[in-house]
Design a protein around this motif. Structure first.
Motif, short mmCIF file in Angstrom:
data_model
loop_
_atom_site.label_atom_id
_atom_site.label_comp_id
_atom_site.label_asym_id
_atom_site.label_seq_id
_atom_site.Cartn_x
_atom_site.Cartn_y
_atom_site.Cartn_z
N GLU A 123 43.32 -31.54 -25.36
CA GLU A 123 43.17 -31.67 -23.91
C GLU A 123 44.54 -31.62 -23.26
OE1 GLU A 123 42.13 -35.60 -22.16
OE2 GLU A 123 41.87 -36.24 -24.24
N SER A 126 40.48 -27.30 -12.27
CA SER A 126 40.60 -28.57 -13.00
C SER A 126 41.99 -29.17 -12.92
CB SER A 126 40.28 -28.36 -14.49
OG SER A 126 39.07 -27.66 -14.63
N ASP A 127 42.02 -30.50 -12.92
CA ASP A 127 43.27 -31.22 -13.16
C ASP A 127 43.56 -31.27 -14.66
OD1 ASP A 127 43.73 -32.05 -10.40
OD2 ASP A 127 41.96 -33.31 -10.69
N ARG A 128 42.45 -31.29 -15.42
CA ARG A 128 42.58 -31.43 -16.87
C ARG A 128 41.46 -30.62 -17.53
NH1 ARG A 128 41.74 -36.87 -19.74
NH2 ARG A 128 41.28 -37.52 -17.61
N VAL A 129 41.77 -30.01 -18.65
CA VAL A 129 40.77 -29.25 -19.41
C VAL A 129 40.68 -29.85 -20.81
CG1 VAL A 129 40.14 -27.00 -20.37
CG2 VAL A 129 41.18 -27.13 -18.11
N GLU A 137 39.73 -37.18 -9.81
CA GLU A 137 40.17 -36.23 -10.84
C GLU A 137 39.04 -35.27 -11.19
OE1 GLU A 137 42.68 -36.34 -15.05
OE2 GLU A 137 41.57 -38.13 -14.45
N ILE A 138 39.42 -34.04 -11.55
CA ILE A 138 38.44 -33.03 -11.96
C ILE A 138 38.75 -32.61 -13.38
CG2 ILE A 138 37.54 -30.72 -11.50
CD1 ILE A 138 38.52 -31.29 -8.53
N VAL A 139 37.79 -32.84 -14.27
CA VAL A 139 37.95 -32.51 -15.68
C VAL A 139 36.90 -31.48 -16.06
CG1 VAL A 139 37.75 -33.42 -18.04
CG2 VAL A 139 38.90 -34.78 -16.28
N SER A 140 37.34 -30.39 -16.66
CA SER A 140 36.39 -29.41 -17.20
C SER A 140 36.36 -29.55 -18.72
CB SER A 140 36.80 -27.98 -16.83
OG SER A 140 36.57 -27.74 -15.47
N ALA A 160 37.40 -22.88 -14.72
CA ALA A 160 37.90 -24.15 -15.25
C ALA A 160 39.42 -24.23 -15.07
CB ALA A 160 37.53 -24.29 -16.73
N ALA A 202 35.93 -29.72 -4.81
CA ALA A 202 37.22 -30.08 -5.41
C ALA A 202 38.26 -30.32 -4.31
CB ALA A 202 37.69 -28.97 -6.34
#
Length: 259
Positions: A236, A222-225, A37-40, A218, A202
């Motif tokens: 979020e 991102s998957d989620r911010v 997962e990628i979170v910014s 971002a 990513a």
């Protein structure tokens, strides 16, 4: 071999508290992430974003809460509020699973680009140079800097230095990459090359937490911010939710000021 952590929580930071003197910098901040997962994390300066990242990267100790990486407990807090950290060996093992990239590139000025890349696996993992070299070549090629391998940091642009720093973090074969404002020290025309490098990671499904002021980036990567302000996660969601339809007035005002 078990697929430990696949589809499950990979990183868990629960109820994190952090104080500097009298100042509460993090107030009950929680984050759970899955592998890949990628979170910014976005938000105004002084909101606690970098401190939160540094608590995971063991550069700051927490004053309350629990940190777990792939079910290994790094830090926990008992009913009396006493924080206990894992022993040195276990903490080190957890740390080896992470790579960190800072706003300042922290390259060794007296070493070539190639030497900068090779020093960590040699010193920390005890690897032999002949085993590191193919890895260094692959990673410097990945960030577009193999032809600069015999150059020194003073001969590189800021964007090139940051790409070397990313390659250096990757030589340790981390499972998690933490980026703390990776482009904030760069001239605007140089940020693109660094962001493109991170975007490439990513696409490889690297687990990443990115503290950034680059709003469009971002949103794209991102998957989620997460929007942080005043040491609290104010909101979020997916990039579509946060950018397209933020529920918090704080988030809306911040994005309007930044975009």
């Amino acid at each position: 071999m078990t697929n430990k952590g696949l589809g499950m929580t990979f990183i868990s930071m629960q109820h994190i508290e952090k104080r500097f003197g009298d100042q509460e910098v993090l107030k009950d901040v929680s984050l759970e992430m899955k592998r890949g997962e990628i979170v910014s994390i976005i938000g105004p300066s002084g909101s606690g974003k970098s401190t939160f990242l540094r608590c995971l990267g063991q550069l700051e100790t927490i004053d309350g809460g629990t940190i777990t990486v792939d079910e290994d407990v790094l830090a926990s807090t008992d009913a009396q509020g006493i924080v206990t950290y894992a022993d040195k060996s276990k903490a080190h093992d957890i740390l080896l699973r992470m790579g960190m990239v800072f706003q300042s590139f922290n390259l060794f000025p007296h070493m070539t680009v190639l030497e900068n890349i090779m020093v960590a696996p040699r010193m920390v993992k005890g690897m032999k140079d002949e085993d590191i070299l193919p890895i260094a070549e692959r990673l410097l090629t990945k960030v577009g800097l193999w032809e600069k391998r015999y150059g020194y940091p003073s001969q590189l642009s800021g964007g090139q230095k940051q790409r070397v720093a990313i390659a250096r973090a990757l030589t340790m074969d981390p499972e998690i990459l933490l980026f703390d404002e990776p482009t904030s020290a760069l001239d605007p025309e140089l940020t693109g090359e660094v962001l493109k490098t991170i975007k490439g990671l990513a696409e490889d499904h690297m687990t990443m937490i990115i503290v950034t002021h680059e709003m469009n980036f971002a949103r794209d990567v991102s998957d989620r911010v997460i929007f942080m302000a005043d040491g609290i996660i104010q909101e979020e969601g997916t990039p579509e939710q946060i950018y397209g339809n933020p529920t918090s007035p704080r988030t809306r005002a911040f994005l309007e000021s930044m975009l």
